[in-house]
Design an enzyme around this catalytic site. Structure first.
Site, PDB file in Angstrom:
ATOM      1  N   GLU A 153       7.438   8.804   9.114  1.00 32.14           N
ATOM      2  CA  GLU A 153       7.052   8.420   8.974  1.00 32.14           C
ATOM      3  C   GLU A 153       5.257   8.113  10.235  1.00 32.14           C
ATOM      4  O   GLU A 153       4.730   8.182   9.237  1.00 32.14           O
ATOM      5  CB  GLU A 153       7.745   6.867   9.251  1.00 32.14           C
ATOM      6  CG  GLU A 153       6.343   5.867   9.212  1.00 32.14           C
ATOM      7  CD  GLU A 153       6.682   4.821   9.545  1.00 32.14           C
ATOM      8  OE1 GLU A 153       8.014   4.364  10.303  1.00 32.14           O
ATOM      9  OE2 GLU A 153       6.690   3.297   9.213  1.00 32.14           O
ATOM     10  N   TYR A 192      16.708  -5.511   6.818  1.00 27.78           N
ATOM     11  CA  TYR A 192      15.298  -5.821   7.990  1.00 27.78           C
ATOM     12  C   TYR A 192      14.812  -6.987   8.544  1.00 27.78           C
ATOM     13  O   TYR A 192      15.725  -8.867   8.247  1.00 27.78           O
ATOM     14  CB  TYR A 192      14.320  -5.299   6.257  1.00 27.78           C
ATOM     15  CG  TYR A 192      13.211  -5.704   6.807  1.00 27.78           C
ATOM     16  CD1 TYR A 192      12.052  -4.778   7.697  1.00 27.78           C
ATOM     17  CD2 TYR A 192      12.216  -7.041   6.201  1.00 27.78           C
ATOM     18  CE1 TYR A 192      10.742  -4.912   7.196  1.00 27.78           C
ATOM     19  CE2 TYR A 192      10.610  -7.076   6.741  1.00 27.78           C
ATOM     20  CZ  TYR A 192       9.871  -5.362   7.665  1.00 27.78           C
ATOM     21  OH  TYR A 192       8.434  -5.883   7.745  1.00 27.78           O
ATOM     22  N   GLN A 233      -1.974  -6.248   2.420  1.00 30.62           N
ATOM     23  CA  GLN A 233      -2.695  -5.281   2.829  1.00 30.62           C
ATOM     24  C   GLN A 233      -3.353  -4.734   2.237  1.00 30.62           C
ATOM     25  O   GLN A 233      -3.832  -4.873   1.514  1.00 30.62           O
ATOM     26  CB  GLN A 233      -0.866  -5.040   2.522  1.00 30.62           C
ATOM     27  CG  GLN A 233       0.223  -4.148   3.635  1.00 30.62           C
ATOM     28  CD  GLN A 233       0.775  -3.435   3.476  1.00 30.62           C
ATOM     29  OE1 GLN A 233       1.241  -2.841   2.790  1.00 30.62           O
ATOM     30  NE2 GLN A 233       1.748  -3.097   4.693  1.00 30.62           N
ATOM     31  N   ARG A 265       7.494   2.041  18.795  1.00 28.02           N
ATOM     32  CA  ARG A 265       7.282   0.565  17.828  1.00 28.02           C
ATOM     33  C   ARG A 265       6.881  -0.612  18.550  1.00 28.02           C
ATOM     34  O   ARG A 265       6.766  -0.218  19.823  1.00 28.02           O
ATOM     35  CB  ARG A 265       8.957  -0.184  17.204  1.00 28.02           C
ATOM     36  CG  ARG A 265       9.488   1.072  16.456  1.00 28.02           C
ATOM     37  CD  ARG A 265       8.878   0.905  14.989  1.00 28.02           C
ATOM     38  NE  ARG A 265       9.099  -0.343  14.123  1.00 28.02           N
ATOM     39  CZ  ARG A 265       8.442  -0.950  13.141  1.00 28.02           C
ATOM     40  NH1 ARG A 265       8.136   0.108  12.520  1.00 28.02           N
ATOM     41  NH2 ARG A 265       8.491  -2.483  12.548  1.00 28.02           N
ATOM     42  N   ASP A 279      -0.553  -2.368  12.069  1.00 22.44           N
ATOM     43  CA  ASP A 279       0.334  -3.312  13.186  1.00 22.44           C
ATOM     44  C   ASP A 279       0.137  -3.555  13.998  1.00 22.44           C
ATOM     45  O   ASP A 279      -0.733  -4.245  14.770  1.00 22.44           O
ATOM     46  CB  ASP A 279       2.105  -3.154  12.411  1.00 22.44           C
ATOM     47  CG  ASP A 279       2.026  -3.336  11.336  1.00 22.44           C
ATOM     48  OD1 ASP A 279       1.368  -2.716  10.520  1.00 22.44           O
ATOM     49  OD2 ASP A 279       3.339  -3.362  11.380  1.00 22.44           O
ATOM     50  N   TRP A 330       1.069  -1.127  -0.487  1.00 21.60           N
ATOM     51  CA  TRP A 330       0.363  -0.081  -0.651  1.00 21.60           C
ATOM     52  C   TRP A 330       0.639   1.522   0.132  1.00 21.60           C
ATOM     53  O   TRP A 330       0.931   2.307  -0.432  1.00 21.60           O
ATOM     54  CB  TRP A 330      -1.257   0.051   0.973  1.00 21.60           C
ATOM     55  CG  TRP A 330      -0.458   0.104   2.878  1.00 21.60           C
ATOM     56  CD1 TRP A 330       0.135  -0.241   3.240  1.00 21.60           C
ATOM     57  CD2 TRP A 330      -1.436   0.779   3.303  1.00 21.60           C
ATOM     58  NE1 TRP A 330      -0.244   0.328   4.800  1.00 21.60           N
ATOM     59  CE2 TRP A 330      -0.806   0.772   4.271  1.00 21.60           C
ATOM     60  CE3 TRP A 330      -2.853   1.434   3.634  1.00 21.60           C
ATOM     61  CZ2 TRP A 330      -1.334   1.453   5.701  1.00 21.60           C
ATOM     62  CZ3 TRP A 330      -3.607   2.075   4.287  1.00 21.60           C
ATOM     63  CH2 TRP A 330      -2.668   1.866   5.814  1.00 21.60           C
ATOM     64  N   ASP A 331       1.728   1.368   0.263  1.00 23.87           N
ATOM     65  CA  ASP A 331       2.812   2.458   0.033  1.00 23.87           C
ATOM     66  C   ASP A 331       3.399   2.598  -1.059  1.00 23.87           C
ATOM     67  O   ASP A 331       3.101   4.281  -1.461  1.00 23.87           O
ATOM     68  CB  ASP A 331       4.028   1.696   0.955  1.00 23.87           C
ATOM     69  CG  ASP A 331       4.389   2.008   1.831  1.00 23.87           C
ATOM     70  OD1 ASP A 331       3.877   0.740   2.796  1.00 23.87           O
ATOM     71  OD2 ASP A 331       5.166   2.627   3.220  1.00 23.87           O
TER      72      ASP A 331
END
Ligand code: DGY
Length: 426
Positions: free
Chosen positions: A395, A86, A106, A201, A168, A40-41
């Protein structure tokens, strides 16, 4: 494209971020923290990219769809390159795809984006050619969602992993996630907290459960026909479903314009069914929609932005939903917080448990404009620009003081700013 002189620097900075995070045929959300293509980004970023070149914007979504699974699923991450920075990487997912991908999906904002790329295109020939190739793929994804995530045909799809919602660690998932075990999770090392502040986070306890779900689905061979019933986490998210409805409406419009009448009819049927089903998610006491826990068979008492996001699809009572957003906004300095600030669980700095997200603001404002609530939309747009002017292209943002959080130099934030400043082409 008209950018006001006072916005020129901001606009140029947004363009520079899109350029820096461009990997040729796809963009990364930000260097380091997210070094691959996210579903979706990427779609939302295409809306920003088109202002600098329509071909490049079409390429962004074409690349994503080149990695669609044979069953129709569009994965949430495409691992185009190797990058140890990652976790969880391709070896953990082990989905067996030619180019590695994750095994979950997503929010399906693609249909909405395709229709905007098409209807607002300057190059109509290119738009028609690309849209003709991509529309059947978007339709296949939507069919996959209803077939695999709504096996009983209720009209609403479930997410099977919190990451599928895109939100998330929303408070919405706390109860359902608490039922996910952690026994047998292979030892692992988180990478996200090496890039950004751990207090911004998800917690370790949440990560352990995220990983249990990934391992569980992997053990089931990523067979989507089996995952829904086998998952201890099955939640109907009004936000995810609203995005799907809006994308299906857009797909119907696009398919009509392209002469793909079967796709248009099927999309309209899905919209009608989902719209009727949404009533079961409404909470009068909360003045918004709530998530539904399919395993516990009850609504989840959590007042998050996912429950006002149906505004994006014109679902629900606009006035009531706008009043809910105003009530939240009155308690903080910037909107729209991702959770009701009056809830003791609200955390203004921890990812999706309170912070503002520009993409959410953009979807809300878009839906409000479409429903004729221009004033409410303008208030949200003003907050978006105030956040950017206060803290740059983060972000996400703390709604109490506007400070930037999480990753920086962030692609979809920049794309939304370009959209805001370049003016709506509709
Ligand atoms: C992450 O790694 O934080 C992502 O949100 C999962 O997609």
């Amino acid at each position: 494209m008209t950018v006001q002189p006072q916005d020129k620097d901001l606009f140029d900075n947004a363009q520079a971020i899109l350029r820096d995070n461009d990997r040729g045929a796809y963009t990364v959300p930000t260097k380091g923290l997210y070094p691959f293509q996210w579903n979706w980004d990427s779609c939302l970023t295409a809306l920003g990219l088109r202002h600098f070149g329509e071909e490049r914007a079409w390429t962004e979504v074409t690349t994503l769809l080149a990695h669609q699974w044979p069953d129709g699923m569009v994965p949430h991450i495409v691992f185009h390159v190797a990058d140890e920075g990652y976790f969880p990487g391709p070896d953990v997912w082990a989905c067996g795809r030619p180019t590695p991908t994750s095994g979950i999906t997503q929010p399906p904002v693609l249909g909405y984006v395709l229709n905007r790329l098409f209807t607002e295109a300057s190059d109509k020939t290119l738009a028609r050619e690309r849209a003709l190739a991509l529309t059947p793929k978007a339709d296949a994804w939507h069919r996959w969602l209803y077939a695999n995530r709504d096996p009983e045909g209720t009209g609403l799809v479930a997410i099977l992993h919190p990451w599928e919602s895109g939100r998330d660690n929303a408070i919405d998932w706390d109860e359902a996630l608490a039922r996910v075990p952690t026994e047998g999770v292979a030892p692992y090392q988180r990478r996200d907290t090496q890039h950004v502040n751990a207090a911004e986070r998800p917690t370790q306890a949440e990560y352990d459960r995220y990983m249990w779900l990934v391992q569980h689905f992997r053990d089931l061979g990523w067979d989507n026909r089996r995952l829904h019933d086998a998952s201890p986490f099955r939640v109907v998210d009004p936000g995810f479903n609203a995005i799907l409805v809006r994308s299906d409406e857009a797909l119907a419009e696009l398919a009509d314009a392209l002469g793909l009448s079967d796709i248009a009819t099927a999309a309209r049927d899905r919209v009608a069914k989902a719209t009727a089903a949404f009533a079961a998610l409404w909470s009068d006491a909360a003045g918004q929609f709530l998530c539904f826990d399919r395993v516990a068979d009850r609504l989840i008492e959590s007042r998050s932005v996912g429950g006002v996001l149906p505004l994006f699809a014109g679902l629900g009572d606009t006035e009531r939903l706008v009043a809910t957003i105003r009530r939240w906004r009155d308690q903080v300095a910037f909107g729209v917080p991702s959770h009701d600030p009056a809830d003791p669980r609200f955390d203004p700095r921890r990812y999706w448990r309170g912070p503002c997200w520009l993409i959410v603001n953009t979807m809300l404002a878009d839906g409000l404009k479409r429903s004729g609530a221009g004033e409410a939309a303008a208030a949200i747009d003003a907050d978006s620009l105030a956040l950017i002017r206060t803290s740059g292209f983060a972000e996400y943002y703390d709604p109490t003081d506007g400070s930037g959080l999480g990753g920086r130099h962030f692609t979809w934030t920049a794309a939304m700013v370009v959209e805001l400043l370049a003016g709506d082409r509709r």
